[in-house]
Design a protein around this motif. Structure first.
Motif, short mmCIF file in Angstrom:
data_model
loop_
_atom_site.label_atom_id
_atom_site.label_comp_id
_atom_site.label_asym_id
_atom_site.label_seq_id
_atom_site.Cartn_x
_atom_site.Cartn_y
_atom_site.Cartn_z
N ASN A 235 19.82 -3.10 -2.63
CA ASN A 235 20.40 -1.77 -2.44
C ASN A 235 20.21 -1.22 -1.03
O ASN A 235 20.47 -0.05 -0.77
CB ASN A 235 19.82 -0.79 -3.46
CG ASN A 235 18.32 -0.56 -3.27
OD1 ASN A 235 17.65 -1.35 -2.60
ND2 ASN A 235 17.79 0.49 -3.86
N LEU A 236 19.74 -2.07 -0.08
CA LEU A 236 19.58 -1.61 1.30
C LEU A 236 19.66 -2.80 2.24
O LEU A 236 19.06 -3.85 2.00
CB LEU A 236 18.25 -0.89 1.50
CG LEU A 236 17.97 -0.37 2.93
CD1 LEU A 236 18.94 0.76 3.27
CD2 LEU A 236 16.53 0.10 3.08
N THR A 288 23.39 0.62 9.44
CA THR A 288 23.23 0.56 7.99
C THR A 288 24.47 -0.08 7.37
O THR A 288 25.57 0.50 7.43
CB THR A 288 22.99 1.95 7.41
OG1 THR A 288 21.85 2.55 8.05
CG2 THR A 288 22.74 1.88 5.92
N GLY A 291 23.39 0.90 1.56
CA GLY A 291 22.37 1.87 1.17
C GLY A 291 22.34 3.09 2.07
O GLY A 291 23.25 3.36 2.86
#
Length: 739
Positions: A235-236, A288, A291
């Motif tokens: 999730n990141l 990024t 996430g």
């Protein structure tokens, strides 16, 4: 009153010791025969033979000690003390090869377990050995087991850096050096000037340095942030790139005066002045891909540091009857530093989100006194008693300003200040006993008491008192019917006191708060760590300059301190906490010998040396595997060779140092990994004539990248940060001229 009271106690204790010592010294000739004059047994022939002209403290002292002289330190043309220490057996330096600022460790342990002393005393907070030129150093003493004469805040051991303090012959020497590599360039110079005039001798050591570095853009130190849910779903994903550069420069001065009276007394005055400054900048960008974004995508920082450090040592040695002597010392130390940082953070597409400036000014003042009485009080015994008393004060002011920006945090104006008073008193006694010509014993007892009081405008006053009794026992046995075999055994009790900064409950705010960049806060309830230790070694001296050695040790540490990680008020906070018991063990092997010891006098003048150290440790409150103490270095080793041509005009050699890495579990939730470190260094020394010589050196020839990972895992998932730092070889040239 808090400042005067410790001085009164030190004065009373010192006066009592002096009264007893002087009375003892005056009565000694009447109460018993003087050694060597009236009693032949007081000076056995064997002792004279061992302690004679070829005296070696490592071989002959009962208390375990290894001494590195100035010739060995200057061999590779190093410009920092950390570069010298990384080649010594059992000592490691953390961080990437070829980079300054690594932590010095014995038994692979850092974070204050290794005691670093300057002329027998701790340097003030913020003083770095990297700012001290090796040319200013007389010798480095490495104590694997504690002795009562020095502070027993030395669970892993003690490294005592002794500045130049003797004048054997008149000396005038200048050294000019320069060096550099892909991302760094340095210049340095030093002066040695010493002479004698009757009973007066004097010396001046001085050095200057300048170091510039440029990390080379945004791709020098790439990193990744990864996160996973408990079911394993990612999730990141963040990509971090960045770099930076800067400059550090400084000057060192170390003058010394020594006067010997007609009666045999000696008076010394030694001073050390250090001034330095540095400027640095860095820029990191976070992209990024999956996430949540961090607080800022771009972090641009500018940092400035200024530091001045001065120290004065006054000493008097008074000789008494019967070989006894009295040593008194008075020392003063003042340090002043200021740091400033400016941080700009922005979010891609939205603009500036952070504008923060921090200014910190600190002063550190210390006044200390010491006394030592030595007396061969009975045949075969050498008794020493003494004291150390120190009164210190540290003041710090911190001003933080955070300007309001659109879309950013609320404005902040914070003015913090705190003052810390630390008073230390230590009393000790030690006796060296030559039981037989081949068996000697050292017994010591030291008591140290520390009182710390801190006050500030944002927290309640904090006071803490602690004291530790440290019984110490060491023995040396030279095996019978052997030429150079000997055994050592040491039993010690040591401790580690909390640093002043770790006790202050003041929070320092991070930019991108996370498990890997938490806020920092002290813990006023922190207690000292206490350790019981045993050391054993076997040395085999089988030829001139040839040694085979094996060393083993173990420590049991109670009240182990680790960095706790907490979630408070929506932010991650790191604070030190006591967390039960830890155990550590070490096994070390060392060999060094000239090739002629094996092949005879016709062999070339080649000296060989090698060492390897294996360290183990376990923290009781952290489940294994890899629950090592303070991210302990598991294995380290060195291999070296030196060659001198016939006639001695050329000396050359090399050294390969290895430091292991691997995974470690810091707490039940925190993990870390570091890659192994390998340092390959070469040097050559050309002697053109007795007054001129050129020294060339190349370090970090392997240019190995340094990798480090951190991880955090709990019931909510896991997060990983993985990073790498690039390095490059460095070359140096130094011209050495005597006049």
């Amino acid at each position: 009153m808090p400042v005067c009271l410790p001085f009164f106690r030190v004065a009373v204790c010192g006066a009592a010791i002096l009264f007893v010592c002087n009375t003892w010294a005056q009565q000694a000739p009447q109460d018993g025969p003087r050694p060597a004059e009236n009693t032949p047994q007081a000076e056995p022939v064997q002792q004279v033979e061992v302690k004679g002209g070829a005296y070696d403290p490592r071989r002959d002292d009962t208390a375990s000690k290894m001494v590195v002289g100035s010739d060995e330190m200057l061999k590779y043309g190093d410009t920092t003390v950390t570069d010298v220490l990384k080649r010594l057996p059992g000592i490691t330096v953390t961080g990437a090869a070829g980079r300054q600022g690594g932590e010095i460790r014995m038994r692979g342990l850092g974070s204050g377990y290794t005691q670093i002393l300057l002329n027998g005393e701790r340097a003030p907070a913020g003083f770095s050995l990297d700012s001290l030129a090796p040319e200013l150093i007389e010798r480095i003493e490495i104590l694997h087991a504690a002795s009562a004469e020095y502070s027993t805040q030395s669970i892993a051991g003690t490294i005592n850096v002794v500045l130049k303090n003797t004048v054997k012959t008149a000396q005038r020497e200048i050294k000019l050096g320069m060096g550099g590599g892909r991302d760094a360039f340095s210049r340095n110079g030093s002066l040695q000037w010493s002479d004698k005039d009757g009973r007066l001798s004097y010396s001046l050591s001085a050095s200057v340095y300048r170091y510039d570095y440029d990390a080379g853009g945004l791709h020098d130190s790439p990193a990744l942030d990864l996160a996973y849910l408990p079911d394993g779903q990612q999730n990141l994903l963040r990509l971090i790139s960045g770099g930076g550069g800067g400059r550090s420069e400084g000057v060192n001065l170390a003058p010394r005066l020594n006067w010997n009276s007609a009666g045999g007394d000696s008076f010394t005055a030694q001073f050390f002045l250090n001034a330095g400054r540095s400027n640095s900048h860095s820029n990191y960008h976070t992209e990024t891909l999956l996430g949540a974004r961090p607080d800022v995508d771009n972090d641009d920082s500018r940092n400035r540091t200024r530091q001045r450090f001065g120290r004065a040592d006054l000493g008097w040695v008074h000789k008494l009857d019967g070989g006894a002597k009295l040593e008194l010392g008075l020392r003063g130390m003042v340090s002043n530093s200021s740091t400033g940082s400016a941080t700009l953070g922005d979010i891609d597409g939205l603009g500036l989100a952070l504008d923060r400036k921090v200014e910190v000014g600190a002063t550190y003042k210390t006044l200390s006194s010491s006394g030592k009485f030595y007396s061969p009080w009975m045949p075969g015994h050498a008794l020493s008693t003494g004291w150390d008393g120190t009164v210190s004060r540290r003041e710090e002011e911190r001003h933080e300003r955070q300007r309001a920006v659109a879309g950013g945090d609320v404005p902040l104006a914070s003015d913090d200040n705190f003052a810390a008073h630390v008073n230390l008193l230590a009393l000790y006694a030690q006796d060296e006993w030559d039981i037989t010509p081949r068996w000697s014993m050292y017994a010591g007892l030291r008591w140290e008491g520390i009182a710390t009081r801190t006050s500030g405008n944002r927290f309640e006053d904090v006071g803490q008192r602690s004291s530790v009794w440290s019984p110490l026992l060491q023995t040396l046995w030279k095996l019978p019917d052997t030429k150079g075999d000997q055994l050592r055994l040491a039993l010690t009790r040591t401790y580690k006191a909390p640093s002043t900064s770790s006790l202050v409950p003041r929070r320092s705010i991070s930019t991108n708060n996370s498990q890997f960049e938490p806020d920092r806060q002290g813990n006023p309830q922190l207690k000292p760590e206490l350790a019981l230790g045993v050391d054993a070694s076997y040395d085999h001296y089988w030829a001139e300059g040839a040694l085979l050695s094996a060393r083993a040790s173990a420590r049991r540490i109670d009240g182990y301190t680790r960095q706790g990680l907490l979630w408070q008020d929506g932010r991650w906070v790191s604070t030190p906490v006591n967390d039960g018991r830890a155990n550590t063990r070490t096994l070390g092997l060392e060999a060094k010998f000239p090739l002629r010891a094996v092949q005879g006098a016709t062999a070339p003048a080649i000296d060989l040396r090698a060492s390897i150290n294996r360290n183990w440790s376990q923290v009781a409150q952290v489940p294994g595997p890899n629950n090592r103490l303070d991210q302990q270095t598991p294995v380290s080793g060195t291999v070296g060779i030196d060659y001198k041509t016939p006639g001695g005009m050329l000396t050359t050699g090399g050294s390969l140092s290895f430091t292991g890495g691997g995974p470690v579990r810091i707490t039940p939730q925190q993990y870390a990994y570091s890659s192994p470190r390998r340092d390959l260094d070469l040097y050559a020394l050309w002697k053109f004539n007795p007054k001129h010589q050129l020294r060339l050196a190349v370090s970090n020839l392997l240019a190995q990248d340094y990798e480090s990972n951190s991880a955090y895992a709990d019931a909510h998932g896991s997060m990983i940060r993985a990073g790498v730092s690039g390095t490059a070889p460095q070359a140096r040239a130094t011209m050495e001229m005597k006049f």
